[in-house]
Design a protein around this motif. Structure first.
Motif, short mmCIF file in Angstrom:
data_model
loop_
_atom_site.label_atom_id
_atom_site.label_comp_id
_atom_site.label_asym_id
_atom_site.label_seq_id
_atom_site.Cartn_x
_atom_site.Cartn_y
_atom_site.Cartn_z
N ASP A 270 0.93 19.39 -25.67
CA ASP A 270 0.67 20.44 -24.68
C ASP A 270 0.53 19.87 -23.27
N LEU A 271 -0.18 18.76 -23.16
CA LEU A 271 -0.40 18.11 -21.86
C LEU A 271 -0.17 16.62 -22.02
N LEU A 272 0.75 16.09 -21.25
CA LEU A 272 1.03 14.66 -21.25
C LEU A 272 0.43 14.05 -19.99
N VAL A 273 -0.33 12.99 -20.15
CA VAL A 273 -0.81 12.20 -19.02
C VAL A 273 -0.01 10.91 -19.06
N ASP A 274 0.86 10.72 -18.07
CA ASP A 274 1.84 9.64 -18.17
C ASP A 274 1.68 8.58 -17.10
N GLY A 275 2.34 7.47 -17.33
CA GLY A 275 2.42 6.39 -16.36
C GLY A 275 1.54 5.21 -16.70
N PRO A 276 2.03 4.01 -16.38
CA PRO A 276 1.25 2.81 -16.67
C PRO A 276 0.03 2.71 -15.76
N TYR A 277 -1.01 2.07 -16.26
CA TYR A 277 -2.17 1.81 -15.43
C TYR A 277 -1.83 0.73 -14.42
N GLN A 278 -2.13 0.99 -13.15
CA GLN A 278 -1.87 0.03 -12.08
C GLN A 278 -3.21 -0.37 -11.47
N ASP A 279 -3.67 -1.56 -11.77
CA ASP A 279 -5.00 -1.95 -11.31
C ASP A 279 -5.08 -2.11 -9.80
N TRP A 280 -3.95 -2.23 -9.11
CA TRP A 280 -3.93 -2.35 -7.65
C TRP A 280 -3.89 -0.98 -6.96
N ASN A 281 -3.85 0.09 -7.74
CA ASN A 281 -3.64 1.43 -7.21
C ASN A 281 -4.68 2.39 -7.81
N PRO A 282 -5.98 2.16 -7.59
CA PRO A 282 -7.01 2.92 -8.30
C PRO A 282 -7.07 4.39 -7.91
N GLU A 283 -7.33 5.23 -8.89
CA GLU A 283 -7.54 6.66 -8.69
C GLU A 283 -9.02 6.89 -8.37
N THR A 284 -9.29 7.66 -7.34
CA THR A 284 -10.68 7.92 -6.96
C THR A 284 -11.03 9.41 -6.96
N GLU A 285 -10.05 10.28 -7.14
CA GLU A 285 -10.29 11.71 -7.03
C GLU A 285 -10.19 12.47 -8.35
N ARG A 286 -9.29 12.07 -9.24
CA ARG A 286 -9.03 12.85 -10.46
C ARG A 286 -9.70 12.23 -11.67
N ALA A 287 -10.15 13.09 -12.56
CA ALA A 287 -10.75 12.64 -13.82
C ALA A 287 -9.67 12.16 -14.78
#
Length: 198
Positions: A116-133
């Protein structure tokens, strides 16, 4: 499967059963679950037993994480199909991008068709997410393959953790913490341990 946790609110919207797949061929640098890189280990469980326990726990759906669920597309599809047959939703995380999965072999496309919902993409430790859960880096996307989770807004949600103390004294943790949060958790649990004298 490396691990199954029923009744958590830390791995997506609502009450969920989280399933960690053993093995990952992507092996992102800085991954939170490097112990799941190896395909060796884990426990073989049937889809029927997982879904039965999920239903008994009163969950809304499954969250398939890893490791890399799409490295085992037949098992992922069987689990997702069994979930949908019982009206449970399916969220899957993948280090592969949607376009790559969509263009892969038939077993991968069959698994993808049950998500139903795909969360995709490799984790990039140089590109941290700060807004989305739920995601660790900004490149990762929430791709709605059905309308089931269309109202989920990761930018409005907060990351949660689920901490459970097992009867043998071990601590089981689920959810997403950044490195500072992990250090805080480690410090907090270490300071609460006491030794009692007989």
């Amino acid at each position: 499967m490396a691990r199954v946790l029923h009744g958590t609110t830390a791995e997506g919207p609502g009450l969920r059963t989280a399933i960690w797949f053993q093995g990952c061929s992507i092996r992102c640098r800085g991954c939170i679950n490097p112990h799941l890189f190896s395909a060796h280990g884990g426990t073989q469980l049937t889809a029927a037993s997982i879904i039965g326990d999920a239903l008994a726990s009163g969950v809304e759906g499954l969250t398939l994480i890893g490791g890399e669920p799409f490295d085992q597309p037949d098992a992922g599809r069987a689990l997702a199909e069994a979930a949908h047959a019982q009206n449970l939703g399916v969220i899957a995380f993948s280090g592969y991008e949607y376009e790559t999965l969509r263009d892969r072999d038939q077993p991968t496309r069959a698994f993808l068709a049950e998500v139903d919902l795909l969360v995709d993409g490799p984790y990039q430790d140089w590109n941290p997410e700060t807004e989305r859960a739920l995601v660790g880096s900004e490149n990762q996307r929430f791709i709605h393959l059905t309308d089931r989770y269309q109202n989920y807004r990761p930018e409005l949600a907060r990351n949660r953790i689920d901490i459970r103390l097992r009867p043998d004294g071990t601590i089981e943790v689920a959810g997403f913490l950044d490195s500072d949060g992990l250090m805080d958790l480690g410090d907090a649990t270490a300071t609460k341990r006491t030794h009692r004298r007989a």
